[in-house]
Design an enzyme around this catalytic site. Structure first.
Site, PDB file in Angstrom:
ATOM      1  N   ARG A  48       0.855  -1.196   0.000  1.00 27.18           N
ATOM      2  CA  ARG A  48       0.000   0.000   0.000  1.00 27.18           C
ATOM      3  C   ARG A  48       0.883   1.235   0.000  1.00 27.18           C
ATOM      4  O   ARG A  48       2.091   1.141   0.184  1.00 27.18           O
ATOM      5  CB  ARG A  48      -0.940  -0.006   1.211  1.00 27.18           C
ATOM      6  CG  ARG A  48      -0.215  -0.308   2.516  1.00 27.18           C
ATOM      7  CD  ARG A  48      -0.736   0.423   3.673  1.00 27.18           C
ATOM      8  NE  ARG A  48      -0.582   1.853   3.540  1.00 27.18           N
ATOM      9  CZ  ARG A  48       0.564   2.501   3.718  1.00 27.18           C
ATOM     10  NH1 ARG A  48       1.686   1.886   4.003  1.00 27.18           N
ATOM     11  NH2 ARG A  48       0.615   3.809   3.593  1.00 27.18           N
ATOM     12  N   GLY A  49       0.229   2.398  -0.169  1.00 30.08           N
ATOM     13  CA  GLY A  49       0.984   3.639  -0.349  1.00 30.08           C
ATOM     14  C   GLY A  49       1.084   3.891  -1.846  1.00 30.08           C
ATOM     15  O   GLY A  49       1.360   2.959  -2.615  1.00 30.08           O
ATOM     16  N   ALA A  50       0.834   5.143  -2.248  1.00 31.32           N
ATOM     17  CA  ALA A  50       0.661   5.430  -3.673  1.00 31.32           C
ATOM     18  C   ALA A  50       1.835   4.965  -4.555  1.00 31.32           C
ATOM     19  O   ALA A  50       1.635   4.192  -5.499  1.00 31.32           O
ATOM     20  CB  ALA A  50       0.376   6.917  -3.854  1.00 31.32           C
ATOM     21  N   ARG A  91      -7.383  -0.471  -6.850  1.00 33.07           N
ATOM     22  CA  ARG A  91      -7.623   0.681  -5.956  1.00 33.07           C
ATOM     23  C   ARG A  91      -7.705   1.931  -6.833  1.00 33.07           C
ATOM     24  O   ARG A  91      -6.813   2.164  -7.653  1.00 33.07           O
ATOM     25  CB  ARG A  91      -6.502   0.831  -4.909  1.00 33.07           C
ATOM     26  CG  ARG A  91      -6.489  -0.311  -3.892  1.00 33.07           C
ATOM     27  CD  ARG A  91      -5.614   0.011  -2.690  1.00 33.07           C
ATOM     28  NE  ARG A  91      -6.257   0.955  -1.798  1.00 33.07           N
ATOM     29  CZ  ARG A  91      -5.611   1.555  -0.798  1.00 33.07           C
ATOM     30  NH1 ARG A  91      -4.332   1.325  -0.585  1.00 33.07           N
ATOM     31  NH2 ARG A  91      -6.254   2.388  -0.004  1.00 33.07           N
ATOM     32  N   GLN A 198      -2.484   2.785   9.880  1.00 32.40           N
ATOM     33  CA  GLN A 198      -1.171   2.790   9.216  1.00 32.40           C
ATOM     34  C   GLN A 198      -0.136   3.562  10.034  1.00 32.40           C
ATOM     35  O   GLN A 198       1.054   3.261   9.996  1.00 32.40           O
ATOM     36  CB  GLN A 198      -1.270   3.421   7.819  1.00 32.40           C
ATOM     37  CG  GLN A 198      -2.025   2.592   6.805  1.00 32.40           C
ATOM     38  CD  GLN A 198      -3.490   2.944   6.761  1.00 32.40           C
ATOM     39  OE1 GLN A 198      -4.091   3.334   7.763  1.00 32.40           O
ATOM     40  NE2 GLN A 198      -4.106   2.808   5.602  1.00 32.40           N
ATOM     41  N   ASP A 239      -1.928  10.891  -2.561  1.00 31.95           N
ATOM     42  CA  ASP A 239      -2.301   9.811  -3.478  1.00 31.95           C
ATOM     43  C   ASP A 239      -2.624  10.323  -4.877  1.00 31.95           C
ATOM     44  O   ASP A 239      -2.487   9.600  -5.856  1.00 31.95           O
ATOM     45  CB  ASP A 239      -3.481   9.021  -2.912  1.00 31.95           C
ATOM     46  CG  ASP A 239      -3.009   8.180  -1.745  1.00 31.95           C
ATOM     47  OD1 ASP A 239      -2.907   8.722  -0.625  1.00 31.95           O
ATOM     48  OD2 ASP A 239      -2.665   7.005  -1.957  1.00 31.95           O
ATOM     49  N   ASN A 249      -5.483  12.549  -0.104  1.00 29.48           N
ATOM     50  CA  ASN A 249      -4.585  11.762   0.756  1.00 29.48           C
ATOM     51  C   ASN A 249      -5.454  11.029   1.781  1.00 29.48           C
ATOM     52  O   ASN A 249      -6.678  11.196   1.812  1.00 29.48           O
ATOM     53  CB  ASN A 249      -3.547  12.669   1.424  1.00 29.48           C
ATOM     54  CG  ASN A 249      -2.455  11.866   2.118  1.00 29.48           C
ATOM     55  OD1 ASN A 249      -1.884  10.939   1.530  1.00 29.48           O
ATOM     56  ND2 ASN A 249      -2.154  12.187   3.363  1.00 29.48           N
ATOM     57  N   LYS A 250      -4.806  10.257   2.627  1.00 30.27           N
ATOM     58  CA  LYS A 250      -5.516   9.428   3.604  1.00 30.27           C
ATOM     59  C   LYS A 250      -6.587  10.217   4.355  1.00 30.27           C
ATOM     60  O   LYS A 250      -6.371  11.365   4.732  1.00 30.27           O
ATOM     61  CB  LYS A 250      -4.479   8.857   4.580  1.00 30.27           C
ATOM     62  CG  LYS A 250      -4.999   7.984   5.686  1.00 30.27           C
ATOM     63  CD  LYS A 250      -5.942   6.886   5.231  1.00 30.27           C
ATOM     64  CE  LYS A 250      -5.359   5.990   4.166  1.00 30.27           C
ATOM     65  NZ  LYS A 250      -6.387   5.142   3.507  1.00 30.27           N
TER      66      LYS A 250
HETATM   67  O1  MRU Z   1      -4.694   3.550   1.985  1.00 33.82           O
HETATM   68  P1  MRU Z   1      -3.221   3.695   1.979  1.00 33.82           P
HETATM   69  O2  MRU Z   1      -2.572   3.197   3.218  1.00 33.82           O
HETATM   70  O3  MRU Z   1      -2.598   3.136   0.721  1.00 33.82           O
HETATM   71  O4  MRU Z   1      -3.008   5.266   1.945  1.00 33.82           O
HETATM   72  C1  MRU Z   1      -1.702   5.772   1.879  1.00 33.82           C
HETATM   73  C2  MRU Z   1      -1.655   7.241   1.975  1.00 33.82           C
HETATM   74  O5  MRU Z   1      -2.656   7.915   2.026  1.00 33.82           O
HETATM   75  C3  MRU Z   1      -0.309   7.879   1.916  1.00 33.82           C
HETATM   76  O6  MRU Z   1      -0.314   9.081   2.623  1.00 33.82           O
HETATM   77  C4  MRU Z   1       0.018   8.191   0.449  1.00 33.82           C
HETATM   78  O7  MRU Z   1      -0.133   7.068  -0.352  1.00 33.82           O
HETATM   79  C5  MRU Z   1       1.379   8.722   0.290  1.00 33.82           C
HETATM   80  S1  MRU Z   1       2.554   7.413   0.449  1.00 33.82           S
HETATM   81  C6  MRU Z   1       4.048   7.859   0.143  1.00 33.82           C
END
Ligand code: MRU
Length: 347
Positions: A48-50, A91, A198, A239, A249-250
Site C-alpha cells: 500500500r501507499g501510492a 484501488r 497505518q 495519493d 490523501n488518507k
Molecule cells: O490507503 P493507503 O494506506 O494506501 O493510503 C496511503 C496514503 O494515504 C499515503 O499518505 C500516500 O499514499 C502517500 S505514500 C508515500
C-alpha cells in the site's frame, strides 16, 4: 540515509513483498508469482501507499503478460490492456498505479515492431526502472524537504509515507529521515490513522527503525496539539494531486490542513511528480475509494460495535489547495500560485 528493509523486490522471476497487513507483529515476506496475486495484494493492502502500488502494479503487468503466446502485436496489446484495466481496478484513488501502467503501455507501443518476447523483457525492465527511479526521487524529496525544517521542530505526520509506501525512504517520511540525519533534533507526532492504523502499526515501526524520537497520538489529539503550540510543521504524503493543487490523501488529512491554517502552522505535501494528475483540473474530479464498513466496525478483526452497526468508510479525502503551504517534490518546493507552478514543473 539508510533503510533496513525492502517493501518490494524483484527476485529472479517473481516479486517479494513485505506483507504490510502483518506488521508490526510479524515481518512476513510473501512471494508473488501471478498478476492475480498482485491485484489481491494491492486490494487487501498487503502492499500500500501510492508509489508502492504503482511499482507493484508495474511488476504485476509483466507477470500478467509473460506467459502470453500472442501471434502478433495487436492481439498482445489487447491482452496487455486487459491486464492494465484489471490492475487499475484494484484501488482507484492513487494515480501512481495508472501512471505506472500507462508509462509501460507507451513503452510497449514504442517497441511494437520488436519480437514479442523482447517486448515482454522491455516491460520487466520498465518496471525495474520505475522502481529504481522512485527510490532516487524519494531520496531527493527528503533532501529538498529537510531544508524547510528548523532545529528541534515538532513535526506532525499522518498515515504511513515511508519506505513501506514507496520504493525506499518515503515521501513525507523521507523529509523526517533526512532532517534527523542532518542532526536537526526533530521530534515526530505520528497520528494513529484510523481505521486501518497505518500510523500506529507502520509509521511507528519505521520511526523506531530510523531511531527518530516520536510519540504516537490519537487522530483526535492533533487539534489540541496544534492549538497548544506543540506542532511546528505538518508534512503528509499524497495519493493524487490535481492540476490546481487540490490533494487527495488518507482520510483525516483535510481536517489537519484546516486546523494548521487556523493555527498558522506550515502544512506541506511531499510527493514525487508521478503523483500529480494534471488530467484532473480540481479535486472534484478525484474518485475517492470507499472500503469495507468492517474496517471501521472492527479493530484487527475484533468487533468493537454492536452487531449490525452500519459504517461508512471513505479511505481518502481531498484537501483544497488553499490550505497547503507548499509541495515538496524531487524537483524542489512548489509554492502558490499552484496552478501555474505545477504546470511549470512539467515544462
Ligand atoms: O490507503 P493507503 O494506506 O494506501 O493510503 C496511503 C496514503 O494515504 C499515503 O499518505 C500516500 O499514499 C502517500 S505514500 C508515500
Amino acid at each position: 540515509m539508510k533503510q533496513s528493509y525492502e517493501s518490494i523486490s524483484w527476485q529472479d522471476d517473481h516479486l517479494v513483498i513485505l506483507d504490510q497487513t502483518q506488521l508490526p507483529l510479524r515481518e512476513i515476506y510473501s512471494e508473488i508469482h501471478t498478476v492475480g496475486q498482485v491485484w489481491e495484494a494491492i486490494k487487501k493492502m498487503k502492499v500500500r501507499g501510492a508509489p508502492a502500488i504503482g511499482i507493484a502494479a508495474a511488476y504485476g503487468l509483466y507477470l500478467g503478460v509473460r506467459e502470453l503466446e500472442s501471434k502478433n502485436f495487436t492481439s498482445f496489446n489487447v491482452e496487455l490492456n486487459r491486464w492494465i484495466e484489471y490492475l487499475t481496478s484494484s484501488r482507484p484513488t492513487a494515480v501512481n498505479l495508472s501512471w505506472a501502467l500507462d508509462r509501460i503501455s507507451q513503452t510497449v507501443y514504442a517497441n511494437k515492431d520488436e519480437d514479442l518476447e523482447d517486448v515482454k523483457e522491455v516491460i520487466l525492465e520498465t518496471a525495474k526502472t520505475i522502481h529504481d527511479e522512485d527510490k532516487r526521487r524519494c531520496e531527493q524529496i527528503g533532501k529538498n524537504g529537510a531544508e524547510l525544517v528548523q532545529k528541534e521542530w515538532n513535526i506532525l505526520t499522518h498515515c504511513n509515507t515511508g519506505g513501506l509506501a514507496t520504493g525506499a525512504y518515503g515521501t513525507a517520511f523521507s523529509v523526517l529521515l533526512q532532517a534527523h540525519a542532518d542532526d536537526k533534533d526533530i521530534h515526530v507526532w505520528a497520528t494513529e490513522t484510523r481505521p486501518l492504523l497505518q500510523g500506529a502499526r507502520l509509521t511507528t515501526w519505521e520511526l523506531q527503525q530510523a531511531e527518530i524520537p516520536f510519540h504516537l497520538i490519537a487522530d483526535s489529539a492533533a487539534g489540541h496539539l496544534m492549538r497548544t503550540g506543540k506542532v511546528d510543521m505538518i508534512v503528509v504524503g499524497a495519493d493524487r494531486v490535481a492540476a490546481n493543487g487540490d490533494t487527495a490523501n488518507k482520510i483525516g488529512t483535510y481536517p489537519l490542513a484546516v486546523l494548521a491554517k487556523e493555527n498558522d502552522i506550515p502544512f506541506y505535501v511531499a510527493l514525487p511528480l508521478s503523483t500529480f494528475d494534471r488530467a484532473s483540473e480540481t479535486g472534484e474530479e478525484i474518485k475517492i475509494e470507499e472500503r469495507e464498513p468492517e474496517e471501521v466496525t472492527h479493530l484487527a478483526k475484533t468487533p468493537i460495535t454492536p452487531k449490525k452497526t452500519d459504517a461508512y468508510n471513505p479511505a481518502f479525502d481531498v484537501t483544497p489547495s488553499k490550505y497547503i503551504t507548499g509541495f515538496i517534490t524531487e524537483n524542489g518546493i512548489v509554492e502558490p500560485d499552484f496552478t501555474k507552478n505545477i504546470k511549470a514543473l512539467f515544462g
